[in-house]
Design a protein around this motif. Structure first.
Motif, PDB file in Angstrom:
ATOM      1  N   VAL A  38     -11.179   8.376  -1.010  1.00  0.00           N
ATOM      2  CA  VAL A  38     -11.505   7.295  -0.083  1.00  0.00           C
ATOM      3  C   VAL A  38     -11.762   6.003  -0.866  1.00  0.00           C
ATOM      4  O   VAL A  38     -11.304   4.936  -0.468  1.00  0.00           O
ATOM      5  N   LYS A  39     -12.444   6.114  -2.015  1.00  0.00           N
ATOM      6  CA  LYS A  39     -12.665   4.916  -2.875  1.00  0.00           C
ATOM      7  C   LYS A  39     -11.320   4.321  -3.288  1.00  0.00           C
ATOM      8  O   LYS A  39     -11.123   3.103  -3.260  1.00  0.00           O
ATOM      9  N   GLN A  40     -10.422   5.175  -3.715  1.00  0.00           N
ATOM     10  CA  GLN A  40      -9.111   4.732  -4.175  1.00  0.00           C
ATOM     11  C   GLN A  40      -8.334   4.023  -3.060  1.00  0.00           C
ATOM     12  O   GLN A  40      -7.614   3.066  -3.328  1.00  0.00           O
ATOM     13  N   LEU A  41      -8.520   4.465  -1.833  1.00  0.00           N
ATOM     14  CA  LEU A  41      -7.788   3.882  -0.714  1.00  0.00           C
ATOM     15  C   LEU A  41      -8.393   2.586  -0.196  1.00  0.00           C
ATOM     16  O   LEU A  41      -7.748   1.859   0.543  1.00  0.00           O
ATOM     17  N   GLN A  42      -9.635   2.284  -0.575  1.00  0.00           N
ATOM     18  CA  GLN A  42     -10.287   1.065  -0.039  1.00  0.00           C
ATOM     19  C   GLN A  42     -10.191  -0.100  -0.969  1.00  0.00           C
ATOM     20  O   GLN A  42      -9.755  -0.129  -2.000  1.00  0.00           O
TER      21      GLN A  42
ATOM     22  N   LEU B 147     -20.133   9.712   1.734  1.00  0.00           N
ATOM     23  CA  LEU B 147     -19.428   8.453   1.984  1.00  0.00           C
ATOM     24  C   LEU B 147     -20.413   7.357   2.377  1.00  0.00           C
ATOM     25  O   LEU B 147     -20.308   6.225   1.894  1.00  0.00           O
ATOM     26  N   LYS B 148     -21.365   7.707   3.221  1.00  0.00           N
ATOM     27  CA  LYS B 148     -22.373   6.737   3.665  1.00  0.00           C
ATOM     28  C   LYS B 148     -23.208   6.252   2.478  1.00  0.00           C
ATOM     29  O   LYS B 148     -23.467   5.055   2.335  1.00  0.00           O
ATOM     30  N   GLU B 149     -23.615   7.189   1.602  1.00  0.00           N
ATOM     31  CA  GLU B 149     -24.389   6.822   0.404  1.00  0.00           C
ATOM     32  C   GLU B 149     -23.617   5.865  -0.492  1.00  0.00           C
ATOM     33  O   GLU B 149     -24.202   4.990  -1.126  1.00  0.00           O
ATOM     34  N   GLU B 150     -22.308   6.045  -0.566  1.00  0.00           N
ATOM     35  CA  GLU B 150     -21.451   5.205  -1.416  1.00  0.00           C
ATOM     36  C   GLU B 150     -21.049   3.896  -0.725  1.00  0.00           C
ATOM     37  O   GLU B 150     -20.353   3.081  -1.316  1.00  0.00           O
ATOM     38  N   GLY B 151     -21.414   3.757   0.544  1.00  0.00           N
ATOM     39  CA  GLY B 151     -21.029   2.559   1.288  1.00  0.00           C
ATOM     40  C   GLY B 151     -19.552   2.527   1.642  1.00  0.00           C
ATOM     41  O   GLY B 151     -18.969   1.453   1.803  1.00  0.00           O
ATOM     42  N   LEU B 152     -18.948   3.690   1.773  1.00  0.00           N
ATOM     43  CA  LEU B 152     -17.523   3.792   2.073  1.00  0.00           C
ATOM     44  C   LEU B 152     -17.318   4.103   3.555  1.00  0.00           C
ATOM     45  O   LEU B 152     -18.072   4.890   4.137  1.00  0.00           O
ATOM     46  N   GLU B 153     -16.299   3.501   4.124  1.00  0.00           N
ATOM     47  CA  GLU B 153     -16.004   3.737   5.530  1.00  0.00           C
ATOM     48  C   GLU B 153     -14.790   4.637   5.673  1.00  0.00           C
ATOM     49  O   GLU B 153     -13.752   4.395   5.065  1.00  0.00           O
ATOM     50  N   ALA B 154     -14.968   5.667   6.469  1.00  0.00           N
ATOM     51  CA  ALA B 154     -13.874   6.572   6.825  1.00  0.00           C
ATOM     52  C   ALA B 154     -14.248   7.258   8.124  1.00  0.00           C
ATOM     53  O   ALA B 154     -15.423   7.553   8.363  1.00  0.00           O
ATOM     54  N   GLU B 155     -13.268   7.472   8.950  1.00  0.00           N
ATOM     55  CA  GLU B 155     -13.469   8.211  10.191  1.00  0.00           C
ATOM     56  C   GLU B 155     -13.241   9.697   9.904  1.00  0.00           C
ATOM     57  O   GLU B 155     -12.479  10.050   9.007  1.00  0.00           O
ATOM     58  N   ILE B 156     -13.898  10.540  10.666  1.00  0.00           N
ATOM     59  CA  ILE B 156     -13.715  11.983  10.561  1.00  0.00           C
ATOM     60  C   ILE B 156     -13.182  12.468  11.897  1.00  0.00           C
ATOM     61  O   ILE B 156     -13.729  12.122  12.955  1.00  0.00           O
ATOM     62  N   VAL B 157     -12.115  13.256  11.851  1.00  0.00           N
ATOM     63  CA  VAL B 157     -11.497  13.777  13.066  1.00  0.00           C
ATOM     64  C   VAL B 157     -11.369  15.287  12.933  1.00  0.00           C
ATOM     65  O   VAL B 157     -10.674  15.785  12.049  1.00  0.00           O
TER      66      VAL B 157
ATOM     67  N   ASN C   6     -15.852  21.099  -5.989  1.00  0.00           N
ATOM     68  CA  ASN C   6     -16.076  19.654  -5.874  1.00  0.00           C
ATOM     69  C   ASN C   6     -15.190  18.974  -4.828  1.00  0.00           C
ATOM     70  O   ASN C   6     -14.750  17.841  -5.010  1.00  0.00           O
ATOM     71  N   THR C   7     -14.954  19.656  -3.718  1.00  0.00           N
ATOM     72  CA  THR C   7     -14.171  19.058  -2.639  1.00  0.00           C
ATOM     73  C   THR C   7     -14.781  17.749  -2.169  1.00  0.00           C
ATOM     74  O   THR C   7     -14.071  16.764  -1.947  1.00  0.00           O
ATOM     75  N   VAL C   8     -16.104  17.731  -2.026  1.00  0.00           N
ATOM     76  CA  VAL C   8     -16.780  16.523  -1.546  1.00  0.00           C
ATOM     77  C   VAL C   8     -16.508  15.361  -2.489  1.00  0.00           C
ATOM     78  O   VAL C   8     -16.097  14.277  -2.061  1.00  0.00           O
ATOM     79  N   GLY C   9     -16.701  15.564  -3.782  1.00  0.00           N
ATOM     80  CA  GLY C   9     -16.476  14.503  -4.771  1.00  0.00           C
ATOM     81  C   GLY C   9     -15.033  14.032  -4.806  1.00  0.00           C
ATOM     82  O   GLY C   9     -14.759  12.829  -4.915  1.00  0.00           O
ATOM     83  N   LYS C  10     -14.092  14.972  -4.698  1.00  0.00           N
ATOM     84  CA  LYS C  10     -12.675  14.606  -4.709  1.00  0.00           C
ATOM     85  C   LYS C  10     -12.315  13.743  -3.498  1.00  0.00           C
ATOM     86  O   LYS C  10     -11.584  12.755  -3.618  1.00  0.00           O
ATOM     87  N   ILE C  11     -12.840  14.111  -2.340  1.00  0.00           N
ATOM     88  CA  ILE C  11     -12.533  13.342  -1.140  1.00  0.00           C
ATOM     89  C   ILE C  11     -13.183  11.963  -1.207  1.00  0.00           C
ATOM     90  O   ILE C  11     -12.551  10.955  -0.854  1.00  0.00           O
ATOM     91  N   VAL C  12     -14.408  11.878  -1.694  1.00  0.00           N
ATOM     92  CA  VAL C  12     -15.063  10.574  -1.861  1.00  0.00           C
ATOM     93  C   VAL C  12     -14.243   9.705  -2.819  1.00  0.00           C
ATOM     94  O   VAL C  12     -14.007   8.516  -2.553  1.00  0.00           O
ATOM     95  N   ASP C  13     -13.767  10.282  -3.925  1.00  0.00           N
ATOM     96  CA  ASP C  13     -12.933   9.529  -4.872  1.00  0.00           C
ATOM     97  C   ASP C  13     -11.642   9.041  -4.217  1.00  0.00           C
ATOM     98  O   ASP C  13     -11.203   7.914  -4.461  1.00  0.00           O
TER      99      ASP C  13
END
Length: 184
Positions: free
Chosen positions: A180-184, A76-86, A171-178
């Motif tokens: 987060v992109k969709q939500l921003q 997420l950081k590499e993509e410049g995307l913001e998300a909190e992790i809990v 590809n859990t990581v890629g799916k979650i990054v996608d």
């Protein structure tokens, strides 16, 4: 043994369920983070966040889950995307803020957007996981290990579960990054 098998089957069925647009938002909460500070849903308002359930004394899935969550954080950081992790502790009577901080430090040096939570009773986290995430959490009386789901949840800006993935999915990581992109 039979009880354990039923719990495992039940957990697998729950993690196969998906959320829809009519999913209600996660109820308000306020717990204690790895710094000993109050943290809850009010700090997450209007933000995308990713949640999971772990505990520091885990002998099986929690270290690889946390390692994968650290991969998600870095991606997420590499993509410049913001998300909190809990990460909600499922063993709150053992997992002090100090233990959570030490555990997290094994996986990342950046805890600026990662909140490991404790500060509730065992019964509270079992009910919270079941009612808000439809996930099983159970600590048998005679054990130091906790049975819990292995799902990552992506929560939208309105506090609704947008998607969920078993951490072992391809590809859990890629799916979650996608997501987060969709939500921003």
């Amino acid at each position: 043994m039979k009880k354990l098998m039923m719990i495992i089957i039940f957990t697998m069925l729950l993690t196969a369920c998906s959320s829809g647009p009519d999913t209600p938002p996660v109820s308000s909460f306020e717990y204690t983070d790895q710094h000993g500070e109050a943290f809850g849903s009010s700090e997450l308002e209007g933000k995308v966040w990713i949640a999971d359930f772990i505990f520091t004394n885990c002998d099986t899935v929690c270290p690889p889950m946390t390692f994968k969550m650290a991969d998600i954080q870095a991606s997420l950081k590499e993509e410049g995307l913001e998300a909190e992790i809990v990460s909600f502790s499922v063993d709150p009577e053992v997992d002090t803020p100090e233990k959570l901080s030490e555990f997290l430090g094994q996986f990342t040096e950046d805890d600026s957007n990662w909140h490991m939570l404790t500060g509730y009773s065992q019964q509270e986290i079992e009910e919270f996981a079941r009612e808000e995430f439809q996930s099983l959490v159970n600590k048998p009386d005679d054990a130091d290990q906790v049975l819990h789901g292995v799902t990552f949840y992506v929560i939208d800006q309105e506090g609704r579960i947008f998607s969920e993935y078993n951490f072992t999915e391809e590809n859990t990581v890629g799916k979650i990054v996608d997501d987060v992109k969709q939500l921003q």
